[in-house]
Design a protein around this motif. Structure first.
Motif, short mmCIF file in Angstrom:
data_model
loop_
_atom_site.label_atom_id
_atom_site.label_comp_id
_atom_site.label_asym_id
_atom_site.label_seq_id
_atom_site.Cartn_x
_atom_site.Cartn_y
_atom_site.Cartn_z
N GLU A 295 0.83 -1.22 0.00
CA GLU A 295 0.00 0.00 0.00
C GLU A 295 0.86 1.27 0.00
O GLU A 295 0.47 2.27 -0.61
CB GLU A 295 -1.00 -0.03 1.17
N GLN B 53 1.74 1.67 -3.53
CA GLN B 53 0.59 2.16 -4.31
C GLN B 53 0.36 3.65 -4.07
O GLN B 53 0.11 4.42 -5.00
CB GLN B 53 -0.66 1.36 -3.95
N SER C 199 0.63 6.80 -6.84
CA SER C 199 -0.39 7.82 -7.07
C SER C 199 0.21 9.21 -6.97
O SER C 199 -0.15 10.12 -7.72
CB SER C 199 -1.56 7.66 -6.09
N PRO D 133 -2.57 3.26 -9.22
CA PRO D 133 -2.03 2.00 -8.67
C PRO D 133 -2.30 0.77 -9.54
O PRO D 133 -1.53 -0.19 -9.50
CB PRO D 133 -2.71 1.88 -7.32
N THR D 134 -3.35 0.81 -10.35
CA THR D 134 -3.59 -0.35 -11.24
C THR D 134 -2.54 -0.43 -12.34
O THR D 134 -2.42 -1.45 -13.02
CB THR D 134 -4.98 -0.24 -11.91
N ILE E 145 0.67 -0.22 -11.79
CA ILE E 145 1.96 -0.65 -11.23
C ILE E 145 2.33 -2.01 -11.80
O ILE E 145 1.51 -2.92 -11.84
CB ILE E 145 1.90 -0.75 -9.68
N TYR F 23 4.54 -4.97 -10.81
CA TYR F 23 5.28 -5.46 -9.65
C TYR F 23 6.37 -6.44 -10.07
O TYR F 23 6.13 -7.30 -10.91
CB TYR F 23 4.34 -6.17 -8.68
#
Ligand code: GLU
Length: 310
Positions: free
Chosen positions: A100, A103, A107, A113-114, A116, A118
């Protein structure tokens, strides 16, 4: 692919042990229920904080920011097997305090965040991944140290943990770091805790067992192949919460681990921007909300640390 398999193997080991003890369930990233009952599933839960991309974000003179902006996404290095910190459940959802924070930071640099991407990077490979430009930043129980500062830079700290020990529930001899001689102690390659065990000669070199990840060490502990797992208490508490009837944290921390966001070393503009974002989360309650809804579930109550800009 290799990492994924390890996660599955670790999860399977947990499930087996729990079953062997006559209890239900598989690991959960959200820790115990507070009543001491075994976790029911490994389904990710979040703090409920929402992060909206700051589309006006700008960081002048930052190559990292320019790269993120032109790619329209951010590549973030994380852990995947550390409950309540950096975790990926069997459905593929990621959650935890570090996730989080990652994320939230995305932002703040203008990325939803969608968007990202990883990358799961174990402790030993972090500097290489950052130096090689493989990731834009790293959020994963990454202690700020002078040695690492030769290769990367850090924003933060955004949390302070301490090295501790995870043992089996019926263990009575291992009461702290001075009781490790002659005991098999497991930790992750390239981590500060394994280095401290060596530097302080807390057990014999042949009794130090290392794996790429802490979840592999935890499987070894449950299988009675090692006597203790050592790393940050924040990490260990998550594993203890997954197997409350089999494992416990000793609770005598013996170091200060200041978690930083790992960044490319020479991009000071980006580091300043990330520090500003972290500071804003300390002040506006976002950090608290994230903490209470993730790591706070297996750990103790905490408030934001003091930021150290350099
Ligand atoms: N915080 C320690 C470190 O950075 C241990 C946890 C980890 O390996 O991520 O080495």
């Amino acid at each position: 692919m290799r990492m994924k398999r390890v996660a599955v193997v670790a999860a399977a080991a947990f499930a087996f042990t729990l079953t062997a003890c006559g209890e239900d369930g598989t690991p959960t990233p959200s820790g115990g229920t507070g009543s001491g009952a075994a976790p029911a599933s490994d389904t990710c839960t979040t703090s409920g904080a929402t992060f909206t991309a700051d589309t006006a974000a700008a960081v002048t003179g930052s190559p990292t920011f320019d790269k993120i902006k032109s790619a329209g996404k951010v590549v973030v290095g994380v852990k995947f097997d550390q409950p309540n910190l950096g975790y990926k459940d069997t459905a593929g959802t990621r959650c935890g305090f570090d996730i989080e924070i990652a994320q939230y930071l995305a932002s703040k640099v203008g990325v939803d965040p969608t968007k990202i991407e990883y990358k799961e990077i174990p402790s030993a490979n972090r500097e290489t991944a950052i130096k090689g430009g493989e990731i834009d930043y790293y959020v994963g129980t990454y202690s700020i140290t002078d040695k690492r500062k030769a290769d990367v830079s850090f924003a933060g700290p955004y949390f302070v943990a301490g090295q501790d020990l995870l043992v089996r529930k019926d263990e009575s001899a291992i009461t702290g770091k001075t009781a490790l001689m002659g005991k098999k102690v497991c930790s992750a390659t390239g981590s500060t805790p394994i280095q401290r065990i060596r530097d302080e000669k807390l057990t014999e070199p042949e009794n130090i067992v290392e794996f790429k990840t802490y979840s592999e060490c935890v499987s070894q502990l449950l299988d009675k192949k090692v006597d203790a797992v050592t790393t940050d208490d924040a990490i260990l508490k998550g594993y203890a919460a997954q197997s409350p009837s089999d494992l416990k944290v000793v609770g005598q921390p013996f170091s200060e681990e200041k978690y930083g966001v790992g960044l490319p070393r020479d991009d000071k503009a980006f580091r300043d921007a990330i520090n500003n974002a972290i500071e804003a989360s300390f002040k506006d309650g976002t950090w608290q909300k994230i903490y209470d809804g993730t790591l706070g579930k297996s750990g103790s109550p905490a408030t934001p640390p003091t930021l150290e800009r350099y």
